[in-house]
Motif scaffolding. Structure first.
Motif, PDB file in Angstrom:
ATOM      1  N   GLY A   1     -11.890   7.500  -6.077  1.00 55.03           N
ATOM      2  CA  GLY A   1     -11.617   7.203  -4.675  1.00 55.03           C
ATOM      3  C   GLY A   1     -12.810   6.616  -3.951  1.00 55.03           C
ATOM      4  N   VAL A   2     -14.010   7.091  -4.272  1.00 55.15           N
ATOM      5  CA  VAL A   2     -15.188   6.552  -3.597  1.00 55.15           C
ATOM      6  C   VAL A   2     -15.379   5.074  -3.920  1.00 55.15           C
ATOM      7  CG1 VAL A   2     -16.381   8.751  -3.374  1.00 55.15           C
ATOM      8  CG2 VAL A   2     -16.763   7.363  -5.396  1.00 55.15           C
ATOM      9  N   LEU A   3     -14.937   4.631  -5.095  1.00 53.13           N
ATOM     10  CA  LEU A   3     -15.040   3.211  -5.429  1.00 53.13           C
ATOM     11  C   LEU A   3     -13.966   2.395  -4.719  1.00 53.13           C
ATOM     12  CD1 LEU A   3     -16.075   3.289  -9.184  1.00 53.13           C
ATOM     13  CD2 LEU A   3     -17.506   3.033  -7.151  1.00 53.13           C
ATOM     14  N   GLN A   4     -12.824   3.014  -4.444  1.00 44.78           N
ATOM     15  CA  GLN A   4     -11.818   2.334  -3.620  1.00 44.78           C
ATOM     16  C   GLN A   4     -12.387   2.114  -2.219  1.00 44.78           C
ATOM     17  OE1 GLN A   4      -7.870   4.216  -3.918  1.00 44.78           O
ATOM     18  NE2 GLN A   4      -8.622   5.180  -5.795  1.00 44.78           N
ATOM     19  N   LEU A   5     -13.076   3.143  -1.687  1.00 42.04           N
ATOM     20  CA  LEU A   5     -13.718   3.001  -0.375  1.00 42.04           C
ATOM     21  C   LEU A   5     -14.820   1.952  -0.413  1.00 42.04           C
ATOM     22  CD1 LEU A   5     -14.030   6.686   0.839  1.00 42.04           C
ATOM     23  CD2 LEU A   5     -12.536   4.904   1.747  1.00 42.04           C
TER      24      LEU A   5
ATOM     25  N   ARG B   1      -3.808   8.388  -1.319  1.00 44.26           N
ATOM     26  CA  ARG B   1      -2.373   8.615  -1.375  1.00 44.26           C
ATOM     27  C   ARG B   1      -1.786   8.579  -2.779  1.00 44.26           C
ATOM     28  NH1 ARG B   1      -1.109  10.522   3.575  1.00 44.26           N
ATOM     29  NH2 ARG B   1      -2.017   9.256   5.213  1.00 44.26           N
ATOM     30  N   LYS B   2      -2.399   7.787  -3.674  1.00 43.71           N
ATOM     31  CA  LYS B   2      -1.821   7.577  -5.004  1.00 43.71           C
ATOM     32  C   LYS B   2      -2.937   7.105  -5.939  1.00 43.71           C
ATOM     33  CE  LYS B   2       1.936   5.009  -7.181  1.00 43.71           C
ATOM     34  NZ  LYS B   2       1.756   3.715  -7.734  1.00 43.71           N
ATOM     35  N   PRO B   3      -2.929   7.553  -7.202  1.00 39.59           N
ATOM     36  CA  PRO B   3      -3.971   7.101  -8.127  1.00 39.59           C
ATOM     37  C   PRO B   3      -3.913   5.588  -8.384  1.00 39.59           C
ATOM     38  CG  PRO B   3      -2.813   9.011  -9.004  1.00 39.59           C
ATOM     39  CD  PRO B   3      -2.043   8.553  -7.804  1.00 39.59           C
TER      40      PRO B   3
ATOM     41  N   GLN C   1      -3.386  -4.093  -9.272  1.00 40.16           N
ATOM     42  CA  GLN C   1      -4.084  -5.068  -8.445  1.00 40.16           C
ATOM     43  C   GLN C   1      -4.245  -4.409  -7.082  1.00 40.16           C
ATOM     44  OE1 GLN C   1      -2.390  -8.925  -6.870  1.00 40.16           O
ATOM     45  NE2 GLN C   1      -3.870  -9.694  -8.372  1.00 40.16           N
ATOM     46  N   LEU C   2      -5.478  -4.095  -6.752  1.00 42.90           N
ATOM     47  CA  LEU C   2      -5.803  -3.415  -5.507  1.00 42.90           C
ATOM     48  C   LEU C   2      -5.919  -4.467  -4.402  1.00 42.90           C
ATOM     49  CD1 LEU C   2      -6.489  -0.489  -4.618  1.00 42.90           C
ATOM     50  CD2 LEU C   2      -8.875  -1.020  -5.103  1.00 42.90           C
ATOM     51  N   ILE C   3      -5.035  -4.384  -3.419  1.00 44.80           N
ATOM     52  CA  ILE C   3      -5.085  -5.291  -2.268  1.00 44.80           C
ATOM     53  C   ILE C   3      -5.853  -4.569  -1.166  1.00 44.80           C
ATOM     54  CG2 ILE C   3      -3.746  -6.564  -0.545  1.00 44.80           C
ATOM     55  CD1 ILE C   3      -3.541  -7.694  -3.416  1.00 44.80           C
ATOM     56  N   LEU C   4      -6.907  -5.201  -0.697  1.00 42.69           N
ATOM     57  CA  LEU C   4      -7.857  -4.608   0.239  1.00 42.69           C
ATOM     58  C   LEU C   4      -7.700  -5.262   1.606  1.00 42.69           C
ATOM     59  CD1 LEU C   4     -10.740  -4.955  -2.331  1.00 42.69           C
ATOM     60  CD2 LEU C   4      -9.619  -2.784  -1.709  1.00 42.69           C
ATOM     61  N   ASN C   5      -7.257  -4.497   2.574  1.00 45.70           N
ATOM     62  CA  ASN C   5      -7.047  -4.996   3.939  1.00 45.70           C
ATOM     63  C   ASN C   5      -8.048  -4.333   4.871  1.00 45.70           C
ATOM     64  OD1 ASN C   5      -4.354  -6.521   3.685  1.00 45.70           O
ATOM     65  ND2 ASN C   5      -3.933  -4.559   2.702  1.00 45.70           N
TER      66      ASN C   5
ATOM     67  N   GLY D   1       2.347  -2.953  -2.699  1.00 47.77           N
ATOM     68  CA  GLY D   1       2.880  -2.675  -1.372  1.00 47.77           C
ATOM     69  C   GLY D   1       2.846  -1.216  -0.952  1.00 47.77           C
ATOM     70  N   VAL D   2       2.291  -0.336  -1.801  1.00 42.42           N
ATOM     71  CA  VAL D   2       2.198   1.095  -1.499  1.00 42.42           C
ATOM     72  C   VAL D   2       0.749   1.437  -1.162  1.00 42.42           C
ATOM     73  CG1 VAL D   2       2.482   3.428  -2.440  1.00 42.42           C
ATOM     74  CG2 VAL D   2       4.128   1.627  -3.034  1.00 42.42           C
ATOM     75  N   VAL D   3       0.534   2.124  -0.045  1.00 41.56           N
ATOM     76  CA  VAL D   3      -0.818   2.514   0.359  1.00 41.56           C
ATOM     77  C   VAL D   3      -1.367   3.540  -0.634  1.00 41.56           C
ATOM     78  CG1 VAL D   3      -2.211   3.628   2.152  1.00 41.56           C
ATOM     79  CG2 VAL D   3      -0.381   2.043   2.800  1.00 41.56           C
ATOM     80  N   VAL D   4      -2.567   3.246  -1.160  1.00 43.38           N
ATOM     81  CA  VAL D   4      -3.213   4.162  -2.099  1.00 43.38           C
ATOM     82  C   VAL D   4      -4.451   4.817  -1.488  1.00 43.38           C
ATOM     83  CG1 VAL D   4      -2.310   3.018  -4.159  1.00 43.38           C
ATOM     84  CG2 VAL D   4      -4.517   2.293  -3.224  1.00 43.38           C
ATOM     85  N   CYS D   5      -5.050   4.160  -0.497  1.00 41.02           N
ATOM     86  CA  CYS D   5      -6.263   4.668   0.137  1.00 41.02           C
ATOM     87  C   CYS D   5      -6.355   4.058   1.527  1.00 41.02           C
ATOM     88  CB  CYS D   5      -7.476   4.261  -0.706  1.00 41.02           C
ATOM     89  SG  CYS D   5      -9.086   4.609   0.018  1.00 41.02           S
ATOM     90  N   GLN D   6      -6.808   4.851   2.484  1.00 35.55           N
ATOM     91  CA  GLN D   6      -6.988   4.331   3.835  1.00 35.55           C
ATOM     92  C   GLN D   6      -8.068   5.115   4.543  1.00 35.55           C
ATOM     93  OE1 GLN D   6      -2.824   5.359   4.777  1.00 35.55           O
ATOM     94  NE2 GLN D   6      -3.640   6.272   6.654  1.00 35.55           N
ATOM     95  N   GLY D   7      -8.657   4.517   5.554  1.00 36.70           N
ATOM     96  CA  GLY D   7      -9.666   5.208   6.331  1.00 36.70           C
ATOM     97  C   GLY D   7     -10.310   4.287   7.343  1.00 36.70           C
TER      98      GLY D   7
END
Length: 152
Positions: A62-66, A101-103, A109-113, A134-140
């Motif tokens: 998760g920290v790498l997603q952030l 939210r999800k692994p 393909q990670l879409i970064l907004n 189209g499914v949120v996996v990480c937010q903040g």
């Protein structure tokens, strides 16, 4: 007017100081300077972190997603300010309201907004949302500062 931007890895590497294995943005897809930026990261089994996270059950930390969202934010700021940033770097200063939210797994393909919230002087506040299919996996929410390399 189209928001498509299509900034490739060569241009991204001109903007960000990150390099393998820590460069986590592959392409910029859309940009509205001062409003939002959409980028992507292709997650493959070749990522070095999958060796230990977790053997037999590869999950992107998760920290790498952030971090991917933060790098996207850096590209956003560099394309939103009017002055040339030159020898400056973009540094994380805080994170809030983070949810995983999800692994995220190999093949995703990670879409970064990244969405602008506000800025004052050299501090930028943004909201980030990462999605897969189209499914949120990480937010903040996160903040970062534009700093001189020489001051570090």
């Amino acid at each position: 007017m189209s928001n498509e931007f299509n900034l490739d890895i060569k241009k991204i590497m001109e903007m960000l100081p990150h390099r393998y294995p820590f460069l986590l943005v592959d392409r910029v897809l859309e940009l509205e300077p001062g409003v939002r930026l959409k980028a992507m990261k292709n997650v493959t089994m070749n990522e070095n972190f999958f060796q230990g996270h977790f053997p037999g059950l590869p999950v992107m930390p998760g920290v790498l997603q952030l971090e991917a969202l933060a790098q996207t934010g850096g590209i956003f700021v560099m394309n939103s300010v009017e002055e040339e940033l030159g020898d400056k770097v973009f540094l994380f200063t805080g994170i809030n309201k983070v949810k995983f939210r999800k692994p995220v797994v190999p093949g995703d393909q990670l879409i970064l907004n990244v969405y602008y919230e506000k800025n004052k002087m050299n501090i930028w506040k943004m909201r980030g949302v990462a999605e897969v299919d189209g499914v949120v996996v990480c937010q903040g929410e996160f903040s970062a500062a534009v700093a001189n390399k020489g001051d570090m």
